[in-house]
Motif scaffolding. Structure first.
Motif, PDB file in Angstrom:
ATOM      1  N   GLY A 183      51.845  25.596 -40.884  1.00  0.00           N
ATOM      2  CA  GLY A 183      50.748  26.389 -40.344  1.00  0.00           C
ATOM      3  C   GLY A 183      49.500  25.544 -40.188  1.00  0.00           C
ATOM      4  N   ARG A 184      48.608  26.020 -39.340  1.00  0.00           N
ATOM      5  CA  ARG A 184      47.326  25.355 -39.123  1.00  0.00           C
ATOM      6  C   ARG A 184      46.236  26.399 -39.019  1.00  0.00           C
ATOM      7  N   GLU A 185      45.104  26.101 -39.624  1.00  0.00           N
ATOM      8  CA  GLU A 185      43.877  26.890 -39.457  1.00  0.00           C
ATOM      9  C   GLU A 185      42.804  25.909 -39.042  1.00  0.00           C
ATOM     10  N   GLY A 186      42.495  25.872 -37.745  1.00  0.00           N
ATOM     11  CA  GLY A 186      41.628  24.830 -37.221  1.00  0.00           C
ATOM     12  C   GLY A 186      42.344  23.508 -37.390  1.00  0.00           C
ATOM     13  N   ASN A 187      41.675  22.535 -38.007  1.00  0.00           N
ATOM     14  CA  ASN A 187      42.311  21.247 -38.285  1.00  0.00           C
ATOM     15  C   ASN A 187      42.902  21.172 -39.691  1.00  0.00           C
ATOM     16  N   GLN A 188      42.895  22.298 -40.406  1.00  0.00           N
ATOM     17  CA  GLN A 188      43.449  22.333 -41.762  1.00  0.00           C
ATOM     18  C   GLN A 188      44.950  22.627 -41.693  1.00  0.00           C
ATOM     19  N   ARG A 189      45.743  21.684 -42.178  1.00  0.00           N
ATOM     20  CA  ARG A 189      47.193  21.832 -42.146  1.00  0.00           C
ATOM     21  C   ARG A 189      47.708  22.485 -43.433  1.00  0.00           C
ATOM     22  N   HIS A 190      48.758  23.285 -43.292  1.00  0.00           N
ATOM     23  CA  HIS A 190      49.431  23.906 -44.430  1.00  0.00           C
ATOM     24  C   HIS A 190      50.825  23.306 -44.542  1.00  0.00           C
ATOM     25  N   PHE A 191      51.247  22.997 -45.779  1.00  0.00           N
ATOM     26  CA  PHE A 191      52.502  22.292 -46.008  1.00  0.00           C
ATOM     27  C   PHE A 191      53.448  23.092 -46.900  1.00  0.00           C
ATOM     28  N   ASP A 192      54.747  22.781 -46.769  1.00  0.00           N
ATOM     29  CA  ASP A 192      55.750  23.292 -47.695  1.00  0.00           C
ATOM     30  C   ASP A 192      56.901  22.290 -47.742  1.00  0.00           C
ATOM     31  N   VAL A 193      57.756  22.416 -48.746  1.00  0.00           N
ATOM     32  CA  VAL A 193      58.895  21.518 -48.875  1.00  0.00           C
ATOM     33  C   VAL A 193      59.970  21.894 -47.859  1.00  0.00           C
ATOM     34  N   ILE A 194      60.711  20.887 -47.399  1.00  0.00           N
ATOM     35  CA  ILE A 194      61.702  21.082 -46.348  1.00  0.00           C
ATOM     36  C   ILE A 194      62.755  22.113 -46.734  1.00  0.00           C
ATOM     37  N   ARG A 195      63.243  22.061 -47.956  1.00  0.00           N
ATOM     38  CA  ARG A 195      64.352  22.935 -48.336  1.00  0.00           C
ATOM     39  C   ARG A 195      64.019  24.408 -48.162  1.00  0.00           C
ATOM     40  N   ARG A 196      62.702  24.722 -48.183  1.00  0.00           N
ATOM     41  CA  ARG A 196      62.296  26.130 -48.114  1.00  0.00           C
ATOM     42  C   ARG A 196      61.887  26.542 -46.705  1.00  0.00           C
ATOM     43  N   CYS A 197      61.634  25.583 -45.799  1.00  0.00           N
ATOM     44  CA  CYS A 197      61.057  25.953 -44.504  1.00  0.00           C
ATOM     45  C   CYS A 197      61.856  25.451 -43.304  1.00  0.00           C
ATOM     46  N   VAL A 198      63.055  24.934 -43.564  1.00  0.00           N
ATOM     47  CA  VAL A 198      63.998  24.644 -42.487  1.00  0.00           C
ATOM     48  C   VAL A 198      65.271  25.419 -42.810  1.00  0.00           C
ATOM     49  N   PRO A 199      65.786  26.219 -41.888  1.00  0.00           N
ATOM     50  CA  PRO A 199      66.997  27.002 -42.173  1.00  0.00           C
ATOM     51  C   PRO A 199      68.117  26.135 -42.735  1.00  0.00           C
ATOM     52  N   ALA A 200      68.834  26.662 -43.708  1.00  0.00           N
ATOM     53  CA  ALA A 200      69.850  25.890 -44.432  1.00  0.00           C
ATOM     54  C   ALA A 200      70.916  25.324 -43.498  1.00  0.00           C
ATOM     55  N   GLU A 201      71.320  26.122 -42.484  1.00  0.00           N
ATOM     56  CA  GLU A 201      72.371  25.632 -41.602  1.00  0.00           C
ATOM     57  C   GLU A 201      71.907  24.429 -40.782  1.00  0.00           C
ATOM     58  N   LEU A 202      70.601  24.399 -40.436  1.00  0.00           N
ATOM     59  CA  LEU A 202      70.068  23.261 -39.694  1.00  0.00           C
ATOM     60  C   LEU A 202      69.920  22.045 -40.599  1.00  0.00           C
TER      61      LEU A 202
END
Length: 410
Positions: A183-202
């Motif tokens: 996510g982004r709010e203006g130029n502020q980026r929001h992060f998360d770990v891959i295992r939680r934010c990329v579908p498992a099958e992908l």
């Protein structure tokens, strides 16, 4: 293998514009939020990816690119797609927004970057581990949630170490694909770990994909994104190939009947299109004699990193238009302004517009409105440009517009 097609510059550029969703007048605005969301998703899929850039003379490049094609577009839509894992940000033409279903094919790129960045990550291992631990337990989180007094040499530090260690860790971990922007709010980026934010099958497909299959898929994606392409582009296929390898890659698809060479009068360079687009190219060749000369066609303002502008050589060959983004040119040497946006009128690029948005005052100031001297600025064309300026301003939150300077000279 098909023989080369001989066609006109105008027919080929109209095919390019059609594939880039820039040839026809824009659709009516979406009636619902869901309809707008689906339209944005469809445009990103058609374009294959949209380049990201933080510079915001009006809005960042990714939002201006989408707004040029989607009436009523709002940045919150793209940000929502990031949150809902419909798209991901990674390196394609440069840093880009890419449909999530394409995540597996970028595994060779991710692997190459992991290997290249491993030493840099190890140099700040404790900081990087701290970032991952915090995201695992508290994420997703904005960049400002990570604080550090330690300063290190970041990506853009030339001499002194100015970058927060946590900021550098976020950048390294993102490029190594251990974390992702969600996510982004203006130029502020929001992060998360891959295992939680990329579908498992992908994730599984990325881990098991054959590298040759992935690189072939990326090359095909590049061909679709560019629509009209040629082997001198060092970014061909968004992978590392020398000049001979690029020529050989295109020739493989020509021999397989999947790509077709195109020859143009007055242009030495041979261009290529996908075989599936030949029918549309022929239709444009037949139909251009019935088209208007652009005087009454729609006007669009394109940001400096719009997909259409990725190849400066192609602009010169097909549009006879020279364009250089002058953001890194010293101010005294600029001809058109640091955020000059090319003006598309129908199927012609006719000049440039250099805007500045004052959000607080809701005012759009056009520092320079420049029309190339070879363009006949008729009353009707001028009215269309002025009307689109008003529309452009309103769509980005401005209620008033001023033009500081108009020019016809190069």
């Amino acid at each position: 293998m098909m023989r080369p097609i001989r066609t006109s510059k105008r027919a080929l550029r109209r095919l390019l514009l059609e594939k880039q969703l820039l040839l026809r007048p824009s659709d009516e605005p979406a009636r619902t939020e869901e309809e707008l969301y689906q339209r944005v998703k469809a445009v990103i899929r058609q374009l294959e990816c949209v380049q990201i850039d933080p510079v915001s003379a009006v809005r960042p490049n990714q939002h201006l690119t989408l707004a040029a094609r989607i009436p009523g577009y709002e940045p919150r839509i793209l940000n929502g797609m990031l949150r809902h894992n419909e798209v991901f940000e990674y390196l394609a033409n440069a840093a880009c927004v890419i449909p999530m279903e394409d995540y597996p094919m970028f595994e060779p790129v991710r692997q190459r970057l992991r290997e290249r960045l491993q030493a840099s990550i190890e140099a700040i291992r404790s900081v990087a581990d701290g970032v991952i631990h915090k995201l695992e337990n508290e994420g997703p989180l904005p960049a400002k949630a990570f604080q550090s007094e330690e300063r290190v040499h970041g990506y853009w530090d030339n001499v002194n170490a100015k970058t927060k260690a946590t900021s550098h860790a976020l950048n390294l971990l993102m490029d190594a694909a251990e974390i992702r922007i969600v996510g982004r709010e203006g130029n502020q980026r929001h992060f998360d770990v891959i295992r939680r934010c990329v579908p498992a099958e992908l994730q599984h497909k990325a881990e098991t994909i054959d590298p040759a299959e992935a690189l072939d898929a990326m090359l095909r994606k590049y061909f679709r994104a560019y629509s009209v392409f040629e082997p001198s582009d060092p970014r061909l296929g968004w992978q590392r190939m020398n000049a001979a390898e690029r020529r050989q890659a295109i020739e493989r698809y020509v021999r397989a009947g999947e790509a077709v060479p195109v020859e143009l009068d007055g242009v030495k360079q041979t261009y290529y299109v996908l075989a599936g687009d030949v029918g549309r190219l022929e239709a444009h060749q037949v139909g251009i004699s019935e088209e208007l000369d652009g005087d009454g066609e729609s006007i669009r303002f394109l940001p400096p990193l719009d997909n259409l502008l990725w190849s400066r050589k192609r602009l010169e060959d097909l549009f006879e238009f020279e364009y250089r983004w002058e953001i890194y040119t010293p101010a005294v040497k600029r001809k058109y302004g640091y955020y000059a946006m090319p003006i598309l009128a129908g199927d012609r690029l006719i000049g440039r517009m250099d805007p500045r948005l004052n959000s607080k005052e809701k005012h759009l100031s056009v520092q320079l409105l420049q029309i190339d001297p070879c363009i006949e600025l008729t009353e009707r064309l001028n009215e269309s440009i002025q009307a689109e300026l008003q529309t452009f301003a309103r769509s980005h939150g401005a209620e008033t517009v001023s033009i500081e300077h108009c020019a016809r000279q190069h």
